[in-house]
Scaffold this motif. Structure first.
Motif, PDB file in Angstrom:
ATOM      1  N   ALA A  25       0.832  -1.210   0.000  1.00 55.30           N
ATOM      2  CA  ALA A  25       0.000   0.000   0.000  1.00 55.30           C
ATOM      3  C   ALA A  25       0.863   1.256   0.000  1.00 55.30           C
ATOM      4  CB  ALA A  25      -0.942  -0.008   1.208  1.00 55.30           C
ATOM      5  N   THR A  80      -2.581 -11.015  -4.159  1.00 51.79           N
ATOM      6  CA  THR A  80      -3.034 -10.156  -3.068  1.00 51.79           C
ATOM      7  C   THR A  80      -2.379  -8.781  -3.159  1.00 51.79           C
ATOM      8  OG1 THR A  80      -3.354 -12.102  -1.677  1.00 51.79           O
ATOM      9  CG2 THR A  80      -3.211  -9.975  -0.554  1.00 51.79           C
ATOM     10  N   ALA A  83      -3.968  -6.719  -5.919  1.00 53.01           N
ATOM     11  CA  ALA A  83      -5.265  -6.182  -5.496  1.00 53.01           C
ATOM     12  C   ALA A  83      -5.074  -4.951  -4.612  1.00 53.01           C
ATOM     13  CB  ALA A  83      -6.064  -7.257  -4.765  1.00 53.01           C
ATOM     14  N   THR A  84      -4.120  -5.020  -3.697  1.00 59.54           N
ATOM     15  CA  THR A  84      -3.827  -3.876  -2.829  1.00 59.54           C
ATOM     16  C   THR A  84      -3.362  -2.680  -3.645  1.00 59.54           C
ATOM     17  OG1 THR A  84      -3.251  -5.336  -0.992  1.00 59.54           O
ATOM     18  CG2 THR A  84      -2.390  -3.081  -0.901  1.00 59.54           C
ATOM     19  N   ARG A  86      -3.924  -2.009  -6.796  1.00 57.27           N
ATOM     20  CA  ARG A  86      -5.043  -1.481  -7.596  1.00 57.27           C
ATOM     21  C   ARG A  86      -6.003  -0.661  -6.736  1.00 57.27           C
ATOM     22  NH1 ARG A  86      -5.451  -6.923 -10.694  1.00 57.27           N
ATOM     23  NH2 ARG A  86      -4.081  -6.492 -12.447  1.00 57.27           N
ATOM     24  N   GLU A  87      -6.246  -1.124  -5.506  1.00 58.65           N
ATOM     25  CA  GLU A  87      -7.103  -0.365  -4.584  1.00 58.65           C
ATOM     26  C   GLU A  87      -6.545   1.034  -4.338  1.00 58.65           C
ATOM     27  OE1 GLU A  87      -7.657  -2.542  -0.947  1.00 58.65           O
ATOM     28  OE2 GLU A  87      -8.558  -4.239  -2.007  1.00 58.65           O
ATOM     29  N   GLU A  88      -5.221   1.140  -4.335  1.00 65.86           N
ATOM     30  CA  GLU A  88      -4.562   2.436  -4.131  1.00 65.86           C
ATOM     31  C   GLU A  88      -4.498   3.257  -5.421  1.00 65.86           C
ATOM     32  OE1 GLU A  88      -3.428   3.780  -1.228  1.00 65.86           O
ATOM     33  OE2 GLU A  88      -4.231   2.042  -0.164  1.00 65.86           O
TER      34      GLU A  88
END
Length: 169
Positions: A25, A80, A83-84, A86-88
């Motif tokens: 992140a 995983t 995904a983290t 991309r969320e950011e």
């Protein structure tokens, strides 16, 4: 007076542990801020824990600290991490599974990709092996030719076990 430059390529290490999420992140946040490419690296080992039992017993800890055990577990750790990231809102330019030692994998990837920054996690030395052999973070900060950001766990991140493949029966 020196001016600060933006990072263009950031390499981040993941091992799927509890610290990996905050590390990825932070790297993703920096990548978004600087409009940099993000490269996610997971080093893994094919050897079973049984094959290393003598070293673990002798040194007081697993000398493969930070290394995921098995390609399947490494793939999950990378998924995983993606995904983290991309969320950011980060752009992930590459994900790499490297059969080898984590510090070497991170530094080689940084060199190959002309990275400006390596981001990795580190916990306080917990074992005799960590103190004698050094940790991934220690090795990378000593030898890297680019900037290194070490992300420490918060007190509430709990267990930081590195995943491994489920044994086949």
């Amino acid at each position: 007076m020196t001016t600060m430059k933006d990072y263009r390529t950031i390499v981040v290490g993941t091992d799927g542990s509890g610290l990996a999420g905050p590390v990825v992140a932070r790297a993703a946040w920096l990548a978004v801020r600087d409009d940099a490419d993000l490269v996610i690296v997971c080093a893994y080992a094919r050897a079973s824990r049984r094959a290393e039992a003598m070293n673990v017993h002798t040194l007081g800890g697993d000398p493969r600290s930070g290394q995921v055990l098995g390609r399947e577990a490494a793939s999950l750790a990378v998924e995983t991490a993606m995904a983290t990231a991309r969320e950011e809102g980060a752009t992930v330019s590459a994900t790499l599974l490297v059969d080898g030692e984590p510090a070497t994998a991170l530094m080689a990837t940084a060199q190959e990709r002309s990275a400006d920054l390596i981001v990795l996690g580190a916990i306080h030395d917990r074992s005799l092996a960590d103190r004698l052999l050094g940790t991934v973070a220690t090795e990378v900060t000593k030898r890297a030719t680019c900037d290194v950001l070490v992300v420490r766990p918060t007190d509430d991140e709990g267990d930081l076990e590195v995943p491994e493949d489920t044994p086949q029966r």
